[in-house]
Write a protein that holds these residues in place. Sequence first.
Motif, PDB file in Angstrom:
ATOM      1  N   THR A 612      -8.840   3.423  32.242  1.00 21.81           N
ATOM      2  CA  THR A 612      -9.283   2.043  32.496  1.00 21.81           C
ATOM      3  C   THR A 612      -9.839   1.866  33.900  1.00 21.81           C
ATOM      4  O   THR A 612     -10.460   0.833  34.187  1.00 21.81           O
ATOM      5  N   ILE A 613      -9.640   2.855  34.794  1.00 23.49           N
ATOM      6  CA  ILE A 613     -10.101   2.715  36.185  1.00 23.49           C
ATOM      7  C   ILE A 613     -10.825   3.977  36.643  1.00 23.49           C
ATOM      8  O   ILE A 613     -10.754   4.352  37.814  1.00 23.49           O
ATOM      9  N   LEU A 614     -11.546   4.615  35.753  1.00 20.11           N
ATOM     10  CA  LEU A 614     -12.240   5.845  36.115  1.00 20.11           C
ATOM     11  C   LEU A 614     -13.226   5.610  37.253  1.00 20.11           C
ATOM     12  O   LEU A 614     -13.344   6.443  38.173  1.00 20.11           O
ATOM     13  N   ALA A 615     -13.958   4.502  37.212  1.00 19.43           N
ATOM     14  CA  ALA A 615     -14.964   4.246  38.252  1.00 19.43           C
ATOM     15  C   ALA A 615     -14.329   4.062  39.629  1.00 19.43           C
ATOM     16  O   ALA A 615     -14.731   4.751  40.588  1.00 19.43           O
ATOM     17  N   PRO A 616     -13.349   3.175  39.790  1.00 19.78           N
ATOM     18  CA  PRO A 616     -12.798   3.010  41.140  1.00 19.78           C
ATOM     19  C   PRO A 616     -12.043   4.231  41.663  1.00 19.78           C
ATOM     20  O   PRO A 616     -12.113   4.532  42.857  1.00 19.78           O
ATOM     21  N   ILE A 617     -11.336   4.961  40.788  1.00 18.95           N
ATOM     22  CA  ILE A 617     -10.613   6.126  41.332  1.00 18.95           C
ATOM     23  C   ILE A 617     -11.593   7.232  41.720  1.00 18.95           C
ATOM     24  O   ILE A 617     -11.386   7.929  42.720  1.00 18.95           O
ATOM     25  N   ARG A 618     -12.668   7.376  40.946  1.00 14.78           N
ATOM     26  CA  ARG A 618     -13.682   8.378  41.335  1.00 14.78           C
ATOM     27  C   ARG A 618     -14.384   7.952  42.610  1.00 14.78           C
ATOM     28  O   ARG A 618     -14.722   8.789  43.473  1.00 14.78           O
ATOM     29  N   ALA A 619     -14.598   6.658  42.797  1.00 21.69           N
ATOM     30  CA  ALA A 619     -15.308   6.159  43.970  1.00 21.69           C
ATOM     31  C   ALA A 619     -14.471   6.270  45.238  1.00 21.69           C
ATOM     32  O   ALA A 619     -14.985   6.638  46.301  1.00 21.69           O
ATOM     33  N   LEU A 620     -13.178   5.966  45.130  1.00 23.06           N
ATOM     34  CA  LEU A 620     -12.358   5.805  46.326  1.00 23.06           C
ATOM     35  C   LEU A 620     -11.604   7.068  46.743  1.00 23.06           C
ATOM     36  O   LEU A 620     -11.133   7.154  47.887  1.00 23.06           O
ATOM     37  N   CYS A 621     -11.462   8.022  45.842  1.00 23.81           N
ATOM     38  CA  CYS A 621     -10.642   9.209  46.138  1.00 23.81           C
ATOM     39  C   CYS A 621     -11.534  10.433  46.311  1.00 23.81           C
ATOM     40  O   CYS A 621     -12.358  10.740  45.434  1.00 23.81           O
ATOM     41  N   ASP A 622     -11.350  11.155  47.431  1.00 21.83           N
ATOM     42  CA  ASP A 622     -12.223  12.297  47.716  1.00 21.83           C
ATOM     43  C   ASP A 622     -11.783  13.576  47.029  1.00 21.83           C
ATOM     44  O   ASP A 622     -12.452  14.608  47.154  1.00 21.83           O
ATOM     45  N   HIS A 623     -10.657  13.536  46.307  1.00 22.11           N
ATOM     46  CA  HIS A 623     -10.157  14.760  45.671  1.00 22.11           C
ATOM     47  C   HIS A 623     -10.324  14.759  44.158  1.00 22.11           C
ATOM     48  O   HIS A 623      -9.790  15.635  43.472  1.00 22.11           O
ATOM     49  N   LEU A 624     -11.054  13.792  43.616  1.00 17.50           N
ATOM     50  CA  LEU A 624     -11.135  13.656  42.162  1.00 17.50           C
ATOM     51  C   LEU A 624     -12.546  13.923  41.628  1.00 17.50           C
ATOM     52  O   LEU A 624     -12.922  13.426  40.573  1.00 17.50           O
ATOM     53  N   ASP A 625     -13.348  14.735  42.369  1.00 19.54           N
ATOM     54  CA  ASP A 625     -14.694  15.007  41.874  1.00 19.54           C
ATOM     55  C   ASP A 625     -14.693  15.870  40.616  1.00 19.54           C
ATOM     56  O   ASP A 625     -15.699  15.944  39.901  1.00 19.54           O
ATOM     57  N   ASP A 626     -13.541  16.500  40.286  1.00 20.97           N
ATOM     58  CA  ASP A 626     -13.468  17.261  39.026  1.00 20.97           C
ATOM     59  C   ASP A 626     -13.558  16.354  37.799  1.00 20.97           C
ATOM     60  O   ASP A 626     -13.792  16.847  36.684  1.00 20.97           O
ATOM     61  N   LEU A 627     -13.367  15.050  37.999  1.00 20.08           N
ATOM     62  CA  LEU A 627     -13.566  14.119  36.879  1.00 20.08           C
ATOM     63  C   LEU A 627     -14.983  14.238  36.330  1.00 20.08           C
ATOM     64  O   LEU A 627     -15.216  13.973  35.135  1.00 20.08           O
ATOM     65  N   ASP A 628     -15.938  14.614  37.169  1.00 23.73           N
ATOM     66  CA  ASP A 628     -17.334  14.713  36.727  1.00 23.73           C
ATOM     67  C   ASP A 628     -17.508  15.745  35.622  1.00 23.73           C
ATOM     68  O   ASP A 628     -18.475  15.675  34.849  1.00 23.73           O
ATOM     69  N   HIS A 629     -16.605  16.700  35.535  1.00 23.44           N
ATOM     70  CA  HIS A 629     -16.782  17.820  34.605  1.00 23.44           C
ATOM     71  C   HIS A 629     -15.924  17.691  33.347  1.00 23.44           C
ATOM     72  O   HIS A 629     -15.988  18.550  32.461  1.00 23.44           O
ATOM     73  N   ILE A 630     -15.105  16.630  33.261  1.00 26.72           N
ATOM     74  CA  ILE A 630     -14.271  16.437  32.074  1.00 26.72           C
ATOM     75  C   ILE A 630     -15.122  15.882  30.938  1.00 26.72           C
ATOM     76  O   ILE A 630     -15.958  14.990  31.143  1.00 26.72           O
ATOM     77  N   GLN A 631     -14.919  16.439  29.753  1.00 28.26           N
ATOM     78  CA  GLN A 631     -15.713  16.028  28.596  1.00 28.26           C
ATOM     79  C   GLN A 631     -15.128  14.738  28.005  1.00 28.26           C
ATOM     80  O   GLN A 631     -14.100  14.757  27.340  1.00 28.26           O
ATOM     81  N   LEU A 632     -15.823  13.644  28.274  1.00 35.21           N
ATOM     82  CA  LEU A 632     -15.431  12.333  27.757  1.00 35.21           C
ATOM     83  C   LEU A 632     -16.566  11.782  26.905  1.00 35.21           C
ATOM     84  O   LEU A 632     -17.658  12.348  26.840  1.00 35.21           O
ATOM     85  N   GLY A 633     -16.310  10.650  26.272  1.00 34.47           N
ATOM     86  CA  GLY A 633     -17.356   9.989  25.510  1.00 34.47           C
ATOM     87  C   GLY A 633     -18.394   9.381  26.440  1.00 34.47           C
ATOM     88  O   GLY A 633     -18.164   9.216  27.647  1.00 34.47           O
ATOM     89  N   PRO A 634     -19.561   8.994  25.916  1.00 25.82           N
ATOM     90  CA  PRO A 634     -20.641   8.467  26.760  1.00 25.82           C
ATOM     91  C   PRO A 634     -20.221   7.266  27.614  1.00 25.82           C
ATOM     92  O   PRO A 634     -20.618   7.167  28.781  1.00 25.82           O
ATOM     93  N   SER A 635     -19.432   6.376  27.070  1.00 25.12           N
ATOM     94  CA  SER A 635     -19.033   5.189  27.822  1.00 25.12           C
ATOM     95  C   SER A 635     -18.191   5.573  29.028  1.00 25.12           C
ATOM     96  O   SER A 635     -18.403   5.063  30.145  1.00 25.12           O
ATOM     97  N   MET A 636     -17.220   6.440  28.818  1.00 24.82           N
ATOM     98  CA  MET A 636     -16.336   6.822  29.905  1.00 24.82           C
ATOM     99  C   MET A 636     -17.047   7.737  30.907  1.00 24.82           C
ATOM    100  O   MET A 636     -16.766   7.700  32.110  1.00 24.82           O
TER     101      MET A 636
END
Length: 979
Positions: A612-636
């Motif tokens: 529910t907070i993928l955008a803010p946690i990716r924006a604010l945390c410098d250690h979560l760039d691996d989120l970019d590589h997780i296979q999610l649906g288009p919306s997420m």
Amino acid sequence: MRPRLVTALAERFEVRVVTVTGGGGYGKSTLLAHAIDENRLSPAGRDAWLRVIEHDRDPDHLLSGVFRSLTDPAAEPPSAVTIDDVLDAAWALAPERVAILLDDVHRIEPGAPSWSTIEMLIERLPTNASLVLAGRTRPAIPLTHLKSADRLITIDESDLAYTPAEAQHIAERLGANPAARVATWPALVTLQCREDARSGLDYLWEQVIDSLPTDRRELLAIAAQFSNINDKLLAAVAPSSGTTAGELVAGLPLVEPVDDSTFRLHDLWAEALVDAVDDDRRRDAACRAGEHLLDVGDLVAAAEAFALAGDREQLAEVVRRASIRPLGSALDTAEIMALLDLLPDELAEGASGELLRAARLFATQPELCIDAYRRALTLAEQAGNDEDAVIAHWRITQLAPAENPHELSISPGLQRLADDGHRMAKSACAMLRSNAAAVRGDTATALAEIDGYEIDDPDAARGSVSSRLLSLGRPELVNSHLDQVLADGVSDPFAGQAVWWRGEISPDLAWPIARELPQRYARRNMRVVQLALCSIVAQIGVSAGDLDGARPLIDQALDLGATAQPGDRLFAEAADVMWLAAAGHHERAVAAIARMESAIPVLPFPAWPYMTILAPIRALCDHLDDLDHIQLGPSMQQAVAAGAAWRAAMVDGDVGPARSLSWSQLDLLRVHVPPDMLVDLAIAASDPPVAHPALASLPDAAREVQRLAADAPEPVRSLARALGDTYRPRPSRPLHVTTFGRFAISTVGGDVLIGDRSRGKVRELASLLVLGGTVDRARLAEQMWPDLEPTRARENLRANLSHLQKALSVPGEPPYLEVTDQLLHLDPTLLVVDRDRFEAEYEAGALADRQSNPSTALAAYERAVAIVGGDYVPHLDVDEVRFDRIRLHSLELSAACRAAELLLAKGEPERSLELATSVLARDSISERAGRTAIGAYRAIGAAAGARQVAEQLVADLAEAGLDAEPETIAAAARVGVRV
């Protein structure tokens, strides 16, 4: 019907308690039925009838039954009804009087916990409610104190017995020998009227039962052991008889119709027919009945039948059926306690009982629920009971992610059960393998494992699949559609969340719908469900830009999460992060994310609340760039991309990723990205102007543009400055507008800018701008100076406008009033108007009333009344204001009347009287206020005052040529005033 008793019972609405006491066959239930029928003809209040059964010795079961009797049968009851739920349900009916009739209350044995509950009801029921206790023995609670205060009516066996004249009348009406000596026991009179006989059960057997054909007598004996009988039940217990329920009871005494096809036999039938069939046939019939009831889903009735049959295996099967229902819509606690009450000790103390206790804990103490299922598993394994072990494993698998979704594995016991072919065990294994694959980053396998779910119950299967898809960040795969979600009233939370995550509805449209959901679901008393719901709905409010409206929901969720499992608490903490990010508190948001990760890390795969907070946690945390590589649906994936784009623009100065976002799907971005962050992204993407439409529709975009123009990294700062002319600065603080009683505009600090000392035309101009928002200058000049030439009128407008601009100048703030050659604009979003606050409070009260939440309704109505200090914009005399003045006056009187009614029922007659008389002072023919004032005077013992109000109200109605309403006639009659 006996008028003397019906008349006595008619007073039930005027006292606190009525007791009706007499042995079997004295006509207690018949008397209650006659009294209810008479009241329907000329209502003095509402009757809420409940036939007490043995399970009602448990307070939960009793309260559940009372609550259902007071509320709409179609409404979903709470999963665990509390005494406060019952009190609110009765209070919400005020000013209507309500009598709660508990029939057969002797079934609650002395010393049972429910008697304490009944005592509490007597003590705490609102003043519009009373209690009728009918049974074979005197109520096992002290009532003397009520009798001394004239708040108790007692009807005992001597009253219930026929007088000689009544008995003779009944006998003659039924064609008995007039010379025969007739008893005064009502049941016996009915029976004796067939032929002279002796008395009691011998008579019932010899003169009625013995005259029946053997097959009918035996079927009657079988049927008499059940609470109610109907055609389907008879077909189940005696498939070869072909007898309908109506045919079976035709012409028999002591039979009560429940509806057109369902009947209840008096307890005397079961006593008289105890030897009519042997035990084996009775047990066989009970088993058949239980199987029928199990098939139709009436689990408690099925358990009662199997208990009669002594069928332990089938009782265990009922428990299993109850235990596999979806947790969020399982049996309520009263039904669970009824099932526990029916189990023999060996089942109640084993896995069956522990499964039921675990289901109850899910509603009441969810943090203890999983441990109860673990105890059930241990007991099942010790007993070699694979069926119960499978259910326990399934529930543990469902609940374990709330502890830590990254530490789940398939136990040897679960694997054995799956290998043995147990479908639910195979489903649990598939769920655990899906989770393990997701943690490894193999989302393709995680999705494929869902195909291994083998769940027989369609609702449970749909819920399990949908929840798993959402937890994997694949809302596109959930079978849900916006139109269906709205048509169903958002009754399926998984479908609703999928539609929201996909961005299929604008936050501006979703928020008014969603913000009512927590209050609607609150009565279900399911803390885990309420925690998640408040959290998700609050995030909808944040996306819509209503941070003030979302904050109380987040605080409520955090309170609920204080004792919850870490995974459940994560929902509340995620909502808090979304709010902090939207409010610009980025450092606090980062600290909150760190606390969340100390319990459950975001990586290697984000748990459901993190979705529910993928955008803010990716924006604010410098250690979560691996989120970019997780296979999610288009919306997420778009949510993650937005967070990465914000970080690139605001930290690294790279606006390219912001321009690559799906700006054509603005609602999708608004769902996942906090509003301020989305404005930042839109500015970063503004050259070329691909995001300009987004800026135009986002809340407080202008304020954020100005902030970034002053303090943002390049090139965002230059882009914001380039937009400065389009998005001029807005005042940071609103102005407060008073429209009731006087017209005034003041600052937050209370400094009056426009008020009684202002020029009349300046005040009029200000009020027209407050009402109109944007106004054409030429039309405004003509409206304010209709007798002047247009040129002179425009000059007057110009002069008064200059005074108004000066008056609305606040140091340190840009202008509140926008002026162009043709238009004047006073932005309504910069105004806090008492009219709007009044209407919001009135609507809040009306909503709470509709949801039977009287305490919330009362508080809102009282706040609404307190806002109104007189007539609406009293100095302005134009048509639209006159119409609004009448409407608002009507709403205020309605709010005052409703508050007065609720206060009177609450037991605060003095405050009720104050409001009711204030209404009568302004509307002397308000019957609603008059009736409340009469009741309030009576409650404080001022009979003369009540009579005076009644006489004045009757006189004023007559003078106005109006007929009094029936309720007014009855209220006046109670104080001796005839209409």
